[in-house]
Design an enzyme around this catalytic site. Structure first.
Site, short mmCIF file in Angstrom:
data_model
loop_
_atom_site.label_atom_id
_atom_site.label_comp_id
_atom_site.label_asym_id
_atom_site.label_seq_id
_atom_site.Cartn_x
_atom_site.Cartn_y
_atom_site.Cartn_z
N ASP A 172 50.88 40.13 40.68
CA ASP A 172 51.07 41.43 40.46
C ASP A 172 52.35 41.50 39.54
OD1 ASP A 172 50.41 44.07 40.08
OD2 ASP A 172 51.14 44.57 42.06
N GLY A 175 52.80 44.24 34.22
CA GLY A 175 53.18 45.50 33.37
C GLY A 175 54.62 46.23 33.47
N ARG A 176 54.89 46.11 34.94
CA ARG A 176 56.54 46.47 35.08
C ARG A 176 57.37 45.63 34.49
NH1 ARG A 176 55.66 46.81 41.56
NH2 ARG A 176 53.66 45.81 40.83
N SER A 216 40.60 42.59 39.02
CA SER A 216 39.82 43.17 40.24
C SER A 216 38.58 44.15 39.86
CB SER A 216 41.08 44.05 41.21
OG SER A 216 41.11 45.28 40.48
N THR A 217 37.72 44.26 40.87
CA THR A 217 36.72 45.46 40.41
C THR A 217 37.21 46.69 40.26
OG1 THR A 217 36.45 45.57 42.85
CG2 THR A 217 34.73 44.22 41.79
N GLU A 218 38.46 46.92 40.49
CA GLU A 218 39.19 48.33 40.51
C GLU A 218 39.82 48.44 39.22
OE1 GLU A 218 39.37 46.70 43.57
OE2 GLU A 218 37.57 48.01 44.09
N ASN A 219 40.16 47.22 38.61
CA ASN A 219 41.01 47.29 37.41
C ASN A 219 40.22 47.81 36.02
OD1 ASN A 219 42.73 44.23 38.28
ND2 ASN A 219 43.41 46.20 38.36
N TRP A 220 39.11 48.15 36.41
CA TRP A 220 38.25 48.89 35.23
C TRP A 220 38.68 50.24 35.07
CZ3 TRP A 220 35.20 45.50 32.48
CH2 TRP A 220 34.94 44.32 33.04
N ARG A 249 50.52 45.17 49.99
CA ARG A 249 49.12 45.40 50.38
C ARG A 249 48.38 44.21 49.60
NH1 ARG A 249 50.55 49.97 47.00
NH2 ARG A 249 50.33 49.38 44.82
C1 IPE Z 1 46.04 43.57 42.24
O1 IPE Z 1 46.93 44.18 41.44
C2 IPE Z 1 44.97 42.93 41.26
C3 IPE Z 1 45.44 41.63 40.39
C4 IPE Z 1 46.54 41.22 40.62
C5 IPE Z 1 44.39 41.38 39.42
P1 IPE Z 1 46.87 45.76 40.96
O2 IPE Z 1 48.02 46.20 40.44
O3 IPE Z 1 45.44 46.01 40.61
O4 IPE Z 1 46.78 46.55 42.52
P2 IPE Z 1 47.16 47.78 43.02
O5 IPE Z 1 46.46 48.72 42.09
O6 IPE Z 1 48.69 47.88 42.98
O7 IPE Z 1 46.93 47.86 44.45
C1 IPE Z 2 48.64 42.35 37.44
O1 IPE Z 2 49.72 42.96 36.92
C2 IPE Z 2 47.58 41.92 36.50
C3 IPE Z 2 46.37 42.67 36.76
C4 IPE Z 2 46.22 43.61 37.50
C5 IPE Z 2 45.30 42.45 35.64
P1 IPE Z 2 49.67 44.49 36.67
O2 IPE Z 2 49.10 45.04 35.34
O3 IPE Z 2 49.07 45.20 37.89
O4 IPE Z 2 51.42 44.93 36.48
P2 IPE Z 2 52.04 46.04 37.37
O5 IPE Z 2 51.67 46.06 38.80
O6 IPE Z 2 51.45 47.36 36.67
O7 IPE Z 2 53.46 46.09 36.89
MG MG Z 3 49.70 45.92 39.72
#
Ligand code: IPE
Ligand code: IPE
Ligand code: MG
Length: 261
Positions: A38, A41-42, A83-87, A212
């Protein structure tokens, strides 16, 4: 070949320099490590770059971590890629991640072969682009006989869905008379999970600072040790990985019993 070193008690080959320098005991390497990668993006945002750049850098980082994990004798690495929620994210970001997966699975095949890496996937195929599914099948097929580290990529993965799917399959087997209710025990349940052939999960690493689980390996984390870091995934170098393992080796894993140290 390092795995053989660990398996042989009276080995003549030296313990890898990386392990000596990192003060890591080669006898107690976690067999199965899960990565919540994780913070992509940040990491990108802090550099004034688009989030997608962070995903690109994250995929590059995974290559390094697979290499070091294999070198020190880890048997399986389960990496949360989508993840299934990343959609829920903007289509442009989702599309970029899918393209990245396609490219990763295309470009890395030769390296997997060279390094004896066996690629596996966990998650649901539903909704994944056809080209990505084809690359996944190809990677599994090409690397299935490799005997080195198992790289288990979690794509369109959700721990709750994994458990639900197991329940449904067990229910169907009971209904069809293939299984009796009395036979449903922990071993039976585990044999219906995506991770059925993998060693028990020893260590879960989450980068990016959030404390988490985000729906990752809910069943398997029951007694896994958890290691959190504020470091964003693209910055998670081998040194941090070795630090996590060193810390793991100091833990007293009691599994509900009494002190073992
Ligand atoms: C968890 O990260 C999923 C992956 C690393 C692929 P997320 O960024 O999706 O989790 P949340 O939304 O902060 O819980
Ligand atoms: C994890 O990094 C990669 C995926 C969930 C695909 P994020 O994209 O969640 O990065 P942050 O948490 O927004 O910085
Ligand atoms: Mg993230």
């Amino acid at each position: 070949m390092l795995k053989k070193i660990f398996e042989t008690k009276n080995c003549e080959q030296p313990v890898p320099k990386q392990l000596i320098e990192s003060n890591i005991n080669p006898q107690f390497i976690p067999q199965h490590i899960a990565l919540i990668m994780d913070g992509n993006g940040r990491w990108a945002k802090e550099q004034g770059k688009p989030r997608t750049y962070g995903h690109y850098a994250g995929a590059e980082r995974l290559k390094e971590i697979v290499r070091i994990a294999d070198n020190i004798g880890v048997k399986a690495l389960s990496a949360y890629a989508f993840s299934t929620e990343n959609w829920k994210r903007p289509a442009s970001e989702v599309n970029f991640i899918m393209k990245l997966l396609d490219r990763y699975l295309t470009n890395e095949i030769d390296t997997f072969q060279k390094n004896n890496v066996c690629v596996r996937f966990m998650g649901s195929r539903d909704g994944l682009p056809k080209n990505v599914q084809e690359k996944m099948d190809n990677a599994v097929q090409k690397t299935k006989d490799n005997t080195g580290i198992i790289l288990n990529l979690a794509i369109n993965y959700g721990g709750q869905t994994e458990i639900l799917e197991a329940v449904k399959r067990i229910a169907a087997e009971v209904k069809n008379g293939l299984l009796s209710i009395d036979e449903i025990n922990l071993n039976c349940f585990e044999s219906h999970l995506y991770t059925k052939d993998l060693p028990p999960l020893d260590l879960l690493i989450r980068t990016g600072g959030d404390r988490r689980i985000s729906n990752f390996m809910l069943w398997q984390i029951a007694y896994a040790e958890i290691w959190n870091t504020e470091i964003y995934w693209p910055d998670f170098s081998s040194e941090f990985f070795l630090q996590a393992i060193r810390d793991f080796q100091k833990r007293d894993r009691r599994f509900g019993g009494l002190n073992t140290k």
